[in-house]
Design a protein around this motif. Structure first.
Motif, mmCIF file in Angstrom:
data_model
loop_
_atom_site.group_PDB
_atom_site.id
_atom_site.type_symbol
_atom_site.label_atom_id
_atom_site.label_comp_id
_atom_site.label_asym_id
_atom_site.label_seq_id
_atom_site.Cartn_x
_atom_site.Cartn_y
_atom_site.Cartn_z
ATOM 1 N N MET A 34 0.824 -1.208 0.000
ATOM 2 C CA MET A 34 0.000 0.000 0.000
ATOM 3 C C MET A 34 0.859 1.259 0.000
ATOM 4 S SD MET A 34 -3.179 -0.914 2.437
ATOM 5 C CE MET A 34 -4.668 -1.568 1.688
ATOM 6 N N GLY A 90 1.736 6.251 11.262
ATOM 7 C CA GLY A 90 1.021 5.457 10.263
ATOM 8 C C GLY A 90 -0.372 5.120 10.755
ATOM 9 N N GLY A 91 -1.044 4.243 10.007
ATOM 10 C CA GLY A 91 -2.414 3.879 10.346
ATOM 11 C C GLY A 91 -2.510 3.121 11.663
ATOM 12 N N SER A 92 -1.505 2.330 11.966
ATOM 13 C CA SER A 92 -1.567 1.535 13.205
ATOM 14 C C SER A 92 -1.576 2.444 14.421
ATOM 15 C CB SER A 92 -0.370 0.579 13.297
ATOM 16 O OG SER A 92 -0.382 -0.299 12.195
ATOM 17 N N ASN A 95 -4.945 4.260 14.609
ATOM 18 C CA ASN A 95 -6.007 3.394 15.124
ATOM 19 C C ASN A 95 -5.850 3.168 16.625
ATOM 20 O OD1 ASN A 95 -7.293 3.134 12.669
ATOM 21 N ND2 ASN A 95 -6.235 1.254 12.087
ATOM 22 N N HIS A 121 -7.973 -4.266 9.994
ATOM 23 C CA HIS A 121 -6.514 -4.408 10.007
ATOM 24 C C HIS A 121 -6.024 -4.925 11.370
ATOM 25 C CE1 HIS A 121 -2.307 -2.759 10.160
ATOM 26 N NE2 HIS A 121 -2.323 -3.276 8.952
ATOM 27 N N GLY A 167 -12.226 1.143 2.913
ATOM 28 C CA GLY A 167 -11.066 0.652 2.152
ATOM 29 C C GLY A 167 -10.400 -0.459 2.933
ATOM 30 N N THR A 169 -8.225 -3.671 4.031
ATOM 31 C CA THR A 169 -6.852 -4.025 3.681
ATOM 32 C C THR A 169 -6.810 -5.088 2.580
ATOM 33 O OG1 THR A 169 -6.317 -3.585 5.985
ATOM 34 C CG2 THR A 169 -4.657 -4.763 4.710
ATOM 35 N N ASP A 194 -11.781 3.561 9.877
ATOM 36 C CA ASP A 194 -10.412 3.357 9.429
ATOM 37 C C ASP A 194 -10.359 3.525 7.908
ATOM 38 O OD1 ASP A 194 -7.866 2.641 8.835
ATOM 39 O OD2 ASP A 194 -7.966 0.602 9.648
ATOM 40 N N ALA A 196 -7.407 4.334 6.435
ATOM 41 C CA ALA A 196 -5.949 4.454 6.274
ATOM 42 C C ALA A 196 -5.594 4.453 4.786
ATOM 43 C CB ALA A 196 -5.243 3.314 7.002
ATOM 44 N N ASP A 228 -4.064 7.813 5.906
ATOM 45 C CA ASP A 228 -2.595 7.854 5.836
ATOM 46 C C ASP A 228 -2.030 8.516 4.583
ATOM 47 O OD1 ASP A 228 -2.652 6.438 8.154
ATOM 48 O OD2 ASP A 228 -1.941 4.549 7.296
ATOM 49 N N HIS A 230 0.991 8.424 3.778
ATOM 50 C CA HIS A 230 2.072 7.615 3.182
ATOM 51 C C HIS A 230 1.555 6.407 2.388
ATOM 52 C CE1 HIS A 230 2.950 5.075 7.139
ATOM 53 N NE2 HIS A 230 1.881 4.646 6.537
ATOM 54 N N LYS A 231 0.238 6.357 2.192
ATOM 55 C CA LYS A 231 -0.300 5.352 1.266
ATOM 56 C C LYS A 231 -0.640 6.107 -0.038
ATOM 57 C CE LYS A 231 -1.677 1.949 4.715
ATOM 58 N NZ LYS A 231 -1.274 2.514 6.008
HETATM 59 C C1 LIG Z 1 -7.138 -0.341 6.552
HETATM 60 C C2 LIG Z 1 -5.779 -0.223 7.188
HETATM 61 N N1 LIG Z 1 -5.670 0.319 8.403
HETATM 62 C C3 LIG Z 1 -4.478 0.466 9.009
HETATM 63 C C4 LIG Z 1 -3.313 0.049 8.404
HETATM 64 C C5 LIG Z 1 -1.997 0.212 9.113
HETATM 65 O O1 LIG Z 1 -1.216 1.201 8.531
HETATM 66 P P1 LIG Z 1 0.349 1.312 8.837
HETATM 67 O O2 LIG Z 1 0.990 0.150 8.175
HETATM 68 O O3 LIG Z 1 0.701 2.630 8.243
HETATM 69 O O4 LIG Z 1 0.525 1.291 10.312
HETATM 70 C C6 LIG Z 1 -3.381 -0.526 7.128
HETATM 71 C C7 LIG Z 1 -2.170 -1.001 6.466
HETATM 72 O O5 LIG Z 1 -2.164 -1.682 5.499
HETATM 73 C C8 LIG Z 1 -4.650 -0.685 6.508
HETATM 74 O O6 LIG Z 1 -4.794 -1.271 5.301
#
Ligand SMILES: Cc1ncc(COP(=O)(O)O)c(C=O)c1O
Length: 391
Positions: A34, A90-92, A95, A121, A167, A169, A194, A196, A228, A230-231
Motif C-alpha cells: 500500500m 502510520g495507520g496503526s 487506530n 486491520h 477501504g 486491507t 479506518d 488508512a 494515511d 504515506h499510502k
Molecule cells: C485499513 C488499514 N488500516 C491500518 C493500516 C496500518 O497502517 P500502517 O501500516 O501505516 O501502520 C493498514 C495497512 O495496510 C490498513 O490497510
C-alpha cells in the motif's frame, strides 16, 4: 564500532551494495504494497525540513501551525468543520489512538469491548491487546461484505467503540458506515472509521464521478477517521493521520508532558519525538497537486485496475473475489482450492503479492508506481502459472 570513521565515498559504496537487495517500486514487481515511491516534490521538502520535531511544538510553532492548517484542510475534505487531530507514524498508531480515546471516554465500563469487522486491520488486534479491551469481530457475508446483523448483535452495554473500514486491507471495500452509525445512534459509543488506505482515494474517486457511499464526517455519528498520507497520499514514510470531530478530546484524554523546552502541551500520541518533515512535505504536496493532481493519479490507477481485472477475467481457473471499488484487486481460484501454491509460484517469478490465507485471496494494490506494461507482464506470468498448476 569503528575507532576511526570511514570516508563518505566508501560508506556510500557499502550502502549501495547492501541496499541493492531491496525491491524498487519502479521495477513493477511490488504489486502487494500500500506504499509507493513518494512524490518528488514531497521528498525535496522533507529533506529540507528533516530536523523539525513536533514532539516539542512550542519550539517548532511554525511547523505546529502548518500541521493545524493541514488537519483542518483534510478535515474539510472529509466534510468536517474545525476538525482536530495530527500526523502519526502510520495507520496503526492512528487506530491505537482512536481505540485509547474511546476507552478513556468510558471510565464507567469495567470490562470494555470494541467491535470491528473480521476484515479490520491487525492494528485493532494489537490495540485491543495493548489496552486490555475485548475485541469482538463481526462476520462477513459470502460476498465479502459486512454482515450488519451480526455486527449489531455484538453491541452491548460494555461496547465503548465500533469500527467501520473505508477501504479494507484485503479488498478495498467500504463498510456501510451510515448503517453502523444508525446502530449506535443516541448511544454513548465512539465510532471510528479506518480509512488508512481509502482516505486519499475516496474523495478523489467521488470527484471523478464514481458512486461512493457516505463514509466520512458527513455521517453524524462518526467521531474519528484514520487516513494515511504515506499510502495513496504519495507522501514520505512515516505519515499517518488521526482526525477527530470533538475539539475537547485532547483536553479530556491527552497526555500532558511537563518538561519540554518549548513549554507544556497535551497530545494523544504514543510517540514523544515526532517527525515534522512529513507534515511539512504533505502540506506542500496538497498545495502542489491540488484536487486535480490527485484526481489524475487516481484516474490512472483505476484505468490500470480495470486493465488488470480484464486480464484476470480472461484466465480460466481463477477469478476476481469481487468487483473492485478502488485500486485493490483480490484474486481467488474458481474451484475454491487454496491460493497458497499460486502465490508461491508467482513469488518464484519475483512478483511480490499480498497473500490473505484467511480469505483465500491474493491481493494486488494498483499503486501509482505500477504501469500498464508491468501488468501486461504480470498477467502473462499469471496465466502461465495457473495453467501449470492446473487450477
Ligand atoms: C485499513 C488499514 N488500516 C491500518 C493500516 C496500518 O497502517 P500502517 O501500516 O501505516 O501502520 C493498514 C495497512 O495496510 C490498513 O490497510
Amino acid at each position: 564500532m569503528l575507532e576511526e570513521g570511514l570516508k563518505k565515498r566508501d560508506i556510500l559504496k557499502i550502502l549501495e551494495n547492501k541496499l541493492s537487495k531491496d525491491y524498487r517500486y519502479n521495477s513493477g514487481h511490488i504489486l502487494g504494497s500500500m506504499c509507493t515511491a513518494a512524490h518528488e516534490f514531497g521528498r525535496e521538502i522533507y529533506c529540507k525540513y528533516v530536523n523539525k520535531n513536533l514532539g516539542d511544538p512550542g519550539l517548532f510553532s511554525g511547523t505546529a501551525e502548518l500541521e493545524d492548517d493541514l488537519v483542518k484542510e483534510i478535515g474539510e475534505l472529509y466534510h468536517g468543520k474545525d476538525i482536530i487531530g495530527s500526523f502519526t507514524t502510520g495507520g496503526s498508531e492512528a487506530n491505537l489512538i482512536a481505540v485509547r480515546v474511546a476507552k478513556e471516554l468510558r471510565p464507567d465500563i469495567n470490562e470494555p469491548e470494541m467491535i470491528v469487522p473480521v476484515s479490520a486491520h491487525m492494528s485493532f488486534d494489537k490495540s485491543a491487546e495493548l489496552l486490555g479491551i475485548k475485541l469482538r469481530k463481526a462476520k462477513l457475508k459470502e460476498n465479502s461484505k459486512l454482515d450488519t446483523e451480526h455486527f449489531k448483535s455484538l453491541i452491548n452495554e460494555n461496547t465503548c467503540l465500533v469500527v467501520g473500514i473505508a477501504g479494507t486491507t484485503s479488498l478495498g471495500l467500504i463498510d456501510p458506515i451510515q448503517e453502523i452509525g444508525k446502530m449506535i445512534e443516541n448511544k454513548e459509543i465512539f465510532f471510528h472509521v479506518d480509512a488508512a488506505f481509502g482516505g486519499f482515494v475516496l474523495p478523489f474517486l467521488k470527484h471523478l464521478g464514481y458512486k461512493i457511499p457516505e463514509w466520512d464526517f458527513n455521517v453524524d455519528q462518526v467521531d474519528s477517521i484514520t487516513s494515511d498520507p504515506h499510502k495513496m497520499g504519495m507522501n514520505v514514510i512515516p505519515s499517518g493521520g488521526i482526525f477527530l470531530r470533538n475539539k475537547n478530546i485532547i483536553q479530556k484524554t491527552g497526555f500532558e508532558i511537563p518538561y519540554l523546552a518549548g513549554g507544556n502541551f497535551k497530545h494523544l500520541h504514543i510517540v514523544g519525538t515526532r517527525p515534522g518533515g512529513p507534515v511539512i512535505s504533505f502540506w506542500a504536496l496538497m498545495k502542489y497537486l491540488g484536487m486535480n493532481g490527485f484526481k489524475e493519479i487516481l484516474n490512472k490507477c483505476m484505468k490500470n485496475t480495470y486493465y488488470l481485472c480484464d486480464g484476470i477475467n480472461g484466465i480460466k481457473g481463477i477469478k476476481l473475489v469481487t468487483e473492485p471499488v478502488m485500486n485493490i484487486v483480490g484474486i481467488t481460484t474458481e474451484s475454491g482450492e487454496s491460493i497458497c501454491e499460486l502465490d508461491e509460484e508467482l513469488r518464484k517469478l519475483d512478483w511480490m503479492l499480498g497473500k490473505f490465507e484467511d480469505f483465500n485471496l491474493i491481493r494486488i494494490v494498483i499503486m501509482p508506481h505500477i504501469t500498464k506494461s508491468h501488468l501486461t507482464k504480470f498477467i502473462k506470468d499469471l496465466a502461465y502459472i495457473v495453467k501449470k498448476l492446473g487450477l
